[in-house]
Structure formats: C-alpha cells, structure tokens
Design an enzyme around this catalytic site. Structure first.
Site, mmCIF file in Angstrom:
data_model
loop_
_atom_site.group_PDB
_atom_site.id
_atom_site.type_symbol
_atom_site.label_atom_id
_atom_site.label_comp_id
_atom_site.label_asym_id
_atom_site.label_seq_id
_atom_site.Cartn_x
_atom_site.Cartn_y
_atom_site.Cartn_z
ATOM 1 N N GLU A 108 0.886 -1.059 0.252
ATOM 2 C CA GLU A 108 0.018 -0.006 0.146
ATOM 3 C C GLU A 108 0.661 1.123 -0.190
ATOM 4 O O GLU A 108 0.482 2.268 -0.515
ATOM 5 C CB GLU A 108 -0.848 0.428 1.787
ATOM 6 C CG GLU A 108 -2.323 0.417 0.917
ATOM 7 C CD GLU A 108 -3.160 -0.005 2.036
ATOM 8 O OE1 GLU A 108 -4.422 -0.537 2.075
ATOM 9 O OE2 GLU A 108 -2.973 1.128 2.906
ATOM 10 N N LYS A 118 -14.013 1.233 -4.160
ATOM 11 C CA LYS A 118 -14.829 1.209 -2.985
ATOM 12 C C LYS A 118 -16.260 2.138 -3.754
ATOM 13 O O LYS A 118 -17.129 1.698 -3.577
ATOM 14 C CB LYS A 118 -14.151 2.250 -1.980
ATOM 15 C CG LYS A 118 -13.570 1.617 -0.547
ATOM 16 C CD LYS A 118 -13.263 2.193 -0.074
ATOM 17 C CE LYS A 118 -12.131 1.640 0.658
ATOM 18 N NZ LYS A 118 -11.621 2.714 2.510
ATOM 19 N N HIS A 172 8.003 -26.830 -1.180
ATOM 20 C CA HIS A 172 7.104 -27.730 -2.115
ATOM 21 C C HIS A 172 5.975 -27.742 -2.211
ATOM 22 O O HIS A 172 5.405 -28.795 -2.868
ATOM 23 C CB HIS A 172 6.950 -29.055 -0.992
ATOM 24 C CG HIS A 172 7.505 -29.908 0.236
ATOM 25 N ND1 HIS A 172 8.330 -30.845 -0.381
ATOM 26 C CD2 HIS A 172 8.271 -29.294 1.156
ATOM 27 C CE1 HIS A 172 9.074 -31.119 0.235
ATOM 28 N NE2 HIS A 172 9.755 -30.052 1.122
HETATM 29 O O1 PA5 Z 1 -2.661 1.571 6.485
HETATM 30 C C1 PA5 Z 1 -4.104 2.389 5.876
HETATM 31 O O2 PA5 Z 1 -4.734 3.398 5.856
HETATM 32 C C2 PA5 Z 1 -5.426 1.096 5.564
HETATM 33 O O3 PA5 Z 1 -4.629 0.024 4.980
HETATM 34 C C3 PA5 Z 1 -6.473 1.425 6.711
HETATM 35 O O4 PA5 Z 1 -5.724 1.024 7.655
HETATM 36 C C4 PA5 Z 1 -8.160 0.306 6.081
HETATM 37 O O5 PA5 Z 1 -8.808 0.308 4.490
HETATM 38 C C5 PA5 Z 1 -9.021 0.627 7.074
HETATM 39 O O6 PA5 Z 1 -9.598 1.803 7.217
HETATM 40 P P1 PA5 Z 1 -10.309 2.344 8.375
HETATM 41 O O7 PA5 Z 1 -9.108 2.462 9.525
HETATM 42 O O8 PA5 Z 1 -10.044 3.674 8.489
HETATM 43 O O9 PA5 Z 1 -11.177 1.388 8.481
#
Ligand code: PA5
Length: 456
Positions: free
Chosen positions: A290, A425, A311
């Site tokens: 990310e 989303k 394996h």
């Molecule tokens: O690293 C990040 O920002 C994301 O992975 C969020 O943690 C994830 O999308 C969850 O978001 P939120 O905590 O707003 O529900």
C-alpha cells in the site's frame, strides 16, 4: 542489535558502484523523514511513537489506559472480537500469532479467545463467528477499530456484533463490553461511540493505518492477548535508535530493494521458516504494497513460509521467471530445543540426525535453500532476528516501518497515502445503491458494462 542484515547474497546483482550511485537518493529520503518535508509528511507520527510512550505524559497516560482496559477485558470476557480491516487489524493479529502461535485460541493460556472480524465480507466466516458467540455462557467483548470510522467491512461486522451484544446484555451491558478505537474528532463511529457512551481509544491523526500497530489500534488487542506491550515498545525504541543512525540496516534494506527493482527484479518474496510469521508477512505485504504500489511503480510484495512452500513454490523460485528476489527472515531462537528421537531400525535412514535438535535441520534447510536460490539467479537479502519475543517483535515492526518510508521516498512515491483503494469502493457503493445522484449515475453506467458479461 536484535535484527541484522546480511547483503552478501545480493552480490553479483548489485555492485558497490550501484550503492555509491544511489547514496544521494538515500540521503534525500532520510532527510525527508528527519525534516518532515516529503510527500505525506503529515503522517510521520509513528517515527517518534516509541519515545512518546516514555516521555509524553498524555502518551504515558494512554498506555496505562490501554493496560487497564486490557485487564478488564481479560477478566470479564471469554471471547474477544477484534473488528477491523487492513492496518486496523493486521498488526495485532501478526503480534498475537507471532508471540502465541497460530494455535493461540486452543493452546492452554489465560485470557479470552480472540477472533478477528470485519476483515472480509464473507457470510460463511461471519456466520461461524456468530455461532461461536452463541453460547450464552460465553461472555463476549468487542473492540471495533476504524480510523475513518466509515469502512464498509468493519462497519457491517460491528452492526452485526453490536446487535448480538445488545440483544444479549441490553444497552447497558453492551456498553460495558464495547471498546472503540477511532479518530479523535471525526467519523460516524466516533459519533456512535459518544451517543452510546462506549470507551474510546484514539488513532493519532498523524499515523496511517498500516503504521499504527504501536498505537491503541494494535496495543489494546495485543495486551488483551496477555502480551507484554512494554517490552514491544522497548524493542521498537531500540530499533528507532538504530534506524536513525547513518548507514543503518533499515536504510540499507530500503536501498537494496530499490536497487534490485532497478536491476529488473519486480517481485520481492518475504520468506521465513516459521508459521508464526504468516501474519507478520501479511502485515509486511500491506505495509509495502500500500505504501509503494502507486504511480505505476513499486515491487510486488509476496510471501512464503519455508520449508512448507519449498514443496509448492520452491520450483518456481528456483527456475521460474528471473524477476524475483527474496528477503529471508530467520529467527535464531524461535523455540526451545526439540531433539530427534532414536529409531533402532533406522527405517527412514535418518539416524545420523538422532539427538540433534529439530532446529539444526531447519537451519541447514535455510542455508541450503539460500545457496540454491542465490545460485539459481535469485538474490537474497538475509535478516536474522535474535529470538521470537516481544522485544524482538517490536524491533522488527519498527525496522520495517522505517525502511518502508525510506524506500518509498527513494522510489519517488508518497509512502503514506493509498488513493488506489478508492476505485473499488466507489464502484461498490454505487452498485450497493448508496443514495445520491452521483452514485445513481455511476450505478447505471456500471450495470450497463456488467451486462456485456453476465455473471449473476
Ligand atoms: O493502511 C491503511 O490506511 C488502510 O489499510 C486502513 O487501515 C484500512 O483501509 C482500514 O481503514 P479504517 O481504519 O479507516 O477502517
């Protein structure tokens, strides 16, 4: 140092000259963190977190509150459900499985059973968890974690488990059992928590989800599991001290992976030799995937657990497309010795191993694999971790966070945003029928496109 980097097995793929050439970029990346002047610098709160827990009175008070809440949860509940997705659950789950093993819910130990929910939209998983909670003799508590307070997966799961708790215990009883970790000032979840009077913990404004394991996001569930969060923070603090030194291993790791990417290695496989590392690997994949996968750039982060996956994926790693490198993390003292028993008949021909610890075989499997993969055209960055305790885990978390930020800046991206997550989303909200003219227009357009290849 709890964690050490060995770059020997990248030789032949990266030269000293490559390192010299990238030095100014490394310095510029480190300066962006130090001087808080890079893209996304509003999200550098994690850099000093381990120190804040030692010196900042509000952080010290927060830590005490986390421990108090964890004790209360441990004493009152049999089942603890942690609701969250991405950075809002991966760190806690990684820590619990790393310290207490993947079998933590069935091995003897004190404290509640811990389950994770709201990290998918699976009806099957959710129904099974509801079944587990349906025993009226089992006291259930919930910690819902969402920084934005509006993520669909945890919001839906929280609806389901809040309803279950309110039905069973009434409003008052549910209030005693629900803990909310969210933004300090905004979001629907915070609004609800205030209306209902739930105990809340704050996700700091300047810490993004994937860098939040050492905030209440990770610390509360980890403490509920009976894990020593002070020792974890000590380890993180030591990692911080080491990482900030010039030429640190964390910075070297960031540089090596960028150099390997530039040499045509597009996939980084995070390898380890313990199943306890499986969720740490998931946490690592989210952190790097990310943070770096944007603007058409970035390494693809993959993971394996050896020798299990030797394996299954071993063949590919040895002889498949040569666009991969491995980062192998080997834990030196993962568990007490387990000697190989005698077999007078020597049916399996392995009596030469009699009395040797199982760890001896594992270490040699690691060395054998390292050489085979390296010689097969796969560079290996080797990391060794001293042992599998809380201190070392805290060290490891911070090491990878710091390295990730440096690496992202070397790559030339903002390591703290995730704009690409919005695309699915927006489509999903529209398809689900979220009110609003824009959603409706998008919905019609999407339905038309889906019609050309009917799925349902
Ligand atoms: O690293 C990040 O920002 C994301 O992975 C969020 O943690 C994830 O999308 C969850 O978001 P939120 O905590 O707003 O529900």
């Amino acid at each position: 140092m709890a964690l050490k980097l060995i770059d020997f097995y990248t030789r032949g793929f990266i030269s000293g000259a490559d390192f010299d050439a990238i030095a100014p970029e490394i310095e510029s990346a480190c300066a962006k963190i130090r001087e808080r002047c890079g893209a996304g610098s509003d999200f550098l709160g994690w850099v000093d977190l381990p120190e804040r827990y030692k010196t900042d009175p509000s952080a010290i008070e927060e830590l005490a509150e986390i421990k108090k809440a964890a004790e209360k949860i441990r004493s009152m509940c049999d089942i603890f459900i942690v609701i969250g997705i991405g950075g809002s659950y991966l760190g806690a789950r990684a820590a619990i499985e790393f310290i207490r093993s993947q079998q933590y819910n069935i091995l003897p130990g004190s404290g509640p059973q811990i389950y994770f929910a709201g990290n998918s939209l699976s009806t099957f998983d959710t129904t099974n968890l509801i079944k587990l909670c349906s025993d009226e003799n089992k006291n259930v508590c919930v910690n819902v974690i969402s920084k934005s307070g509006k993520t669909t997966e945890p919001a839906v799961a929280f609806r389901i488990f809040r309803e279950l708790l309110e039905r069973r215990y009434g409003e008052e009883g549910a209030r005693e059992r629900i803990y909310v970790t969210t933004d300090r000032a905004k979001g629907k979840l915070l609004q609800l928590a205030r209306e209902k009077g739930y105990k809340t913990f704050v996700v700091p404004d300047d810490v993004g989800g994937r860098y939040s394991v050492l905030t209440p996001v990770g610390l509360l569930p980890i403490a509920v599991a009976g894990i020593d969060i002070d020792a974890m923070l000590e380890g993180a603090s030591a990692a911080r001290e080491d990482a900030l030194k010039p030429g640190s291993d964390a910075v070297k790791y960031a540089a090596l992976r960028n150099l390997l990417l530039r040499s045509g290695k597009q996939v980084e496989i995070f390898a380890s030799y313990e199943s306890r590392m499986a969720m740490v690997a998931e946490w690592w994949k989210q952190l790097y995937g990310e943070s770096e996968g944007k603007d058409g750039k970035g390494l693809y982060p993959a993971s394996v657990i050896f020798s299990t996956d030797l394996h299954s994926l071993g063949q590919y790693i040895q002889e498949g497309t040569r666009n991969i490198f491995e980062t192998v993390l080997y834990i030196k003292n993962s568990a007490p010795d387990l000697p190989i028993p005698a077999d007078p008949g020597d049916v399996d021909g392995l009596s030469f191993l009699e009395g040797k610890p199982l760890e001896f075989i594992s270490k040699n499997a690691f060395l054998a694999t390292l050489l085979a993969h390296y010689e097969g055209g796969v560079p290996n960055i080797v990391l060794t971790l001293d042992s599998a305790d809380e201190y070392n885990l805290g060290y490891l978390f911070y090491f990878f966070e710091y390295a990730c930020a440096v690496s992202g800046y070397i790559l030339g991206v903002n390591p703290f945003d995730q704009p690409g997550v919005e695309a699915y989303k927006n489509n999903m909200y529209a398809l689900l029928g979220m009110p609003g003219a824009e959603n409706e227009a998008r919905r019609q357009a999407l339905l038309q496109r889906l019609e050309s290849a009917s799925i349902f």
